[in-house]
Design an enzyme around this catalytic site. Sequence first.
Site, PDB file in Angstrom:
ATOM      1  N   GLU A 235       0.885  -1.173   0.000  1.00  0.00           N
ATOM      2  CA  GLU A 235       0.000   0.000   0.000  1.00  0.00           C
ATOM      3  C   GLU A 235       0.912   1.208   0.000  1.00  0.00           C
ATOM      4  OE1 GLU A 235      -3.032  -0.076  -0.446  1.00  0.00           O
ATOM      5  OE2 GLU A 235      -3.879  -1.921   0.339  1.00  0.00           O
ATOM      6  N   CYS A 269      -2.257   9.131   2.123  1.00  0.00           N
ATOM      7  CA  CYS A 269      -1.880   8.527   0.848  1.00  0.00           C
ATOM      8  C   CYS A 269      -2.865   8.916  -0.240  1.00  0.00           C
ATOM      9  CB  CYS A 269      -1.827   7.012   1.000  1.00  0.00           C
ATOM     10  SG  CYS A 269      -3.297   6.332   1.782  1.00  0.00           S
TER      11      CYS A 269
HETATM   12  P1  NAD Z   1       8.259   4.807   4.886  1.00  0.00           P
HETATM   13  O1  NAD Z   1       8.336   4.048   3.631  1.00  0.00           O
HETATM   14  O2  NAD Z   1       9.352   5.747   5.207  1.00  0.00           O
HETATM   15  O3  NAD Z   1       8.138   3.832   6.142  1.00  0.00           O
HETATM   16  C1  NAD Z   1       7.091   2.907   6.299  1.00  0.00           C
HETATM   17  C2  NAD Z   1       7.527   1.824   7.258  1.00  0.00           C
HETATM   18  O4  NAD Z   1       8.574   1.068   6.666  1.00  0.00           O
HETATM   19  C3  NAD Z   1       8.084   2.329   8.586  1.00  0.00           C
HETATM   20  O5  NAD Z   1       7.616   1.489   9.620  1.00  0.00           O
HETATM   21  C4  NAD Z   1       9.578   2.194   8.398  1.00  0.00           C
HETATM   22  O6  NAD Z   1      10.291   2.058   9.607  1.00  0.00           O
HETATM   23  C5  NAD Z   1       9.666   0.925   7.583  1.00  0.00           C
HETATM   24  N1  NAD Z   1      10.890   0.757   6.794  1.00  0.00           N
HETATM   25  C6  NAD Z   1      11.775   1.686   6.387  1.00  0.00           C
HETATM   26  N2  NAD Z   1      12.761   1.124   5.641  1.00  0.00           N
HETATM   27  C7  NAD Z   1      12.479  -0.203   5.567  1.00  0.00           C
HETATM   28  C8  NAD Z   1      13.097  -1.315   4.910  1.00  0.00           C
HETATM   29  N3  NAD Z   1      14.189  -1.179   4.180  1.00  0.00           N
HETATM   30  N4  NAD Z   1      12.513  -2.521   5.026  1.00  0.00           N
HETATM   31  C9  NAD Z   1      11.370  -2.686   5.733  1.00  0.00           C
HETATM   32  N5  NAD Z   1      10.747  -1.669   6.389  1.00  0.00           N
HETATM   33  C10 NAD Z   1      11.286  -0.435   6.297  1.00  0.00           C
HETATM   34  O7  NAD Z   1       6.860   5.581   4.842  1.00  0.00           O
HETATM   35  P2  NAD Z   1       6.299   6.639   5.886  1.00  0.00           P
HETATM   36  O8  NAD Z   1       7.032   7.930   5.715  1.00  0.00           O
HETATM   37  O9  NAD Z   1       6.200   6.030   7.232  1.00  0.00           O
HETATM   38  O10 NAD Z   1       4.792   6.800   5.360  1.00  0.00           O
HETATM   39  C11 NAD Z   1       4.423   7.701   4.370  1.00  0.00           C
HETATM   40  C12 NAD Z   1       4.183   7.003   3.043  1.00  0.00           C
HETATM   41  O11 NAD Z   1       3.241   5.961   3.219  1.00  0.00           O
HETATM   42  C13 NAD Z   1       3.590   7.898   2.000  1.00  0.00           C
HETATM   43  O12 NAD Z   1       4.219   7.676   0.760  1.00  0.00           O
HETATM   44  C14 NAD Z   1       2.139   7.479   1.926  1.00  0.00           C
HETATM   45  O13 NAD Z   1       1.500   7.744   0.706  1.00  0.00           O
HETATM   46  C15 NAD Z   1       2.256   6.019   2.194  1.00  0.00           C
HETATM   47  N6  NAD Z   1       0.984   5.494   2.693  1.00  0.00           N
HETATM   48  C16 NAD Z   1       0.242   4.681   1.880  1.00  0.00           C
HETATM   49  C17 NAD Z   1      -0.988   4.206   2.318  1.00  0.00           C
HETATM   50  C18 NAD Z   1      -1.850   3.336   1.444  1.00  0.00           C
HETATM   51  O14 NAD Z   1      -2.784   2.751   1.968  1.00  0.00           O
HETATM   52  N7  NAD Z   1      -1.601   3.208   0.162  1.00  0.00           N
HETATM   53  C19 NAD Z   1      -1.453   4.558   3.577  1.00  0.00           C
HETATM   54  C20 NAD Z   1      -0.671   5.381   4.372  1.00  0.00           C
HETATM   55  C21 NAD Z   1       0.541   5.838   3.925  1.00  0.00           C
END
Ligand code: NAD
Length: 504
Positions: A235, A269
């Site tokens: 997502e 998002c």
């Molecule tokens: P992010 O990608 O920075 O982090 C998301 C999660 O992934 C965190 O828990 C982080 O610690 C973890 N993470 C980071 N590096 C990783 C790796 N290499 N392997 C595994 N896990 C890792 O995103 P964010 O800044 O927390 O969230 C914002 C983003 O999320 C935006 O792009 C937003 O659009 C998206 N989002 C999408 C939805 C959806 O339903 N499509 C919903 C909410 C947010």
Amino acid sequence: MHGEEVLYSYSPATGEAVGSLPLTEISAIPGMLAKAKEVQKAWGERGLAERLSLLPRLRAVVLEQKEEIARLVSWETGKPYPESLAVELIPALDMIRFLEKEAGRILRPERLDLGWFVHKRSLLEHIPLGVVAIISPWNYPFGIPFTQVVAALMAGNAVLLKPSELTPLSGQLLVEIFGEAGLEPDLLQLISGDGSRGEALVATGPDKIVFTGSVATGKKVMSAAAQGLIPLTLELGGKDPMLVLRDANLERAANGAVWGAFTNAGQVCASVERCYVERPVAEEFIAKVVAKTGRLRQGSPLERAPGGEVVVKPVDIGPLINETQRRKVQAQVDEALSLGGRALCGGQERLDLPGYFYPPTVLVDVPPGAAVWQEETFGPLLPIAVVDSAEEGIALANDSRYALSASVWSQNRGKARAVAGRLEAGTVWINDVIYTYGLAATPWGGFKESGLGRTHSAEGLRDFTQTRHRNEGYYPLRSELQWYPYTEKKRIWLERLMRFLYGR
Ligand code: NAD
């Protein structure tokens, strides 16, 4: 905390520490997976009805603790308190209701029609995957993981939850709530920490990964998952368009644009990140949007009174999550303005408030190549472009590498449906935005780089299972038509049978 490492959580609205929790050691993660695997066996073998019996108590615990949950979420994210109730708790409760009502129907074995194989019987069984890793972002730190965790558990899996390092306490409270509802502890375990813990979790080899976050991290997770062929749901981000046609109800469309662009300070998002309005109504629509934006109250959602009690403040829009996010928003605005765009309101970070506040900003006259049209902003920016036709609006709306959601606004049903049918997005709303995320019955997920697979809905629940096909035959035939020996008589029979069965 006896020398163990600790993770702190800070309020982005005030900068104060909200609390802390033990940081999960990377070396502990394989052991956590092993424990989860162990307890999942019995859990997965229990009947669905038995697993579902957890839900009434879970619902009661969430309702009992709604103030505590909403406050914690508002502290950790800075979102207004009513928003925490509406978009974190209601989706969680609606998912419980949906599972109580529908999981039995969705997960029961299905009988297949086998055509002329009348002596056989085929069933599809939706069986648990095993241990699901759920990795979550900070923008909906309770609602997003809760809806995924409860569905994964009810489908018979164990869960390892890695919440965002920016909102870890909401993740911890979620796990505690399941414990209070009576879930056996090892069935849902918390992994606290940053991306290094997420990476380690993926590398331990869970049976499925549900990742919600940015496209960049999603690609890393997918490539790591490929090493173990681990199925995954992604997502990811969006750059969602809103298309306002000349026959839209402009008052409603303007209200929808303002909420859609600025709720959660635009850190959604599926927030409205681009707006295209048809020329005949553009001036009136833009004036309404700017006037309504000007009335939004920005500030910290909660304050501590001198006596220590927490006071809920009447605000509509909180801060961004951190300084990095604020810089990104400012850079996009600066670029848009340097290319000839105009800010009709906002446009400059707020340094008069202690947290990471950015004012809701409406931009016009921004040329097509600018980042505000291409890159996810994840902030309170609403660029509006005037288009000469619905056709032009559709082309611009679809011109994106993202395709999570989109909306079209019109009072003409036929036209609205025709346009909706041409928008590339996982969800298309007519005369609304975002809200179906909170309806558990409806699917959530994107096309293109916005993700893979679905959460919520029947499809999302089934995505927490694997399908075992069981084929049965009890008729004591000596042989089957397709078995040996391949005689001349059999050849003739097969040819006749084909004509008889498929010839009409
Ligand atoms: P992010 O990608 O920075 O982090 C998301 C999660 O992934 C965190 O828990 C982080 O610690 C973890 N993470 C980071 N590096 C990783 C790796 N290499 N392997 C595994 N896990 C890792 O995103 P964010 O800044 O927390 O969230 C914002 C983003 O999320 C935006 O792009 C937003 O659009 C998206 N989002 C999408 C939805 C959806 O339903 N499509 C919903 C909410 C947010």
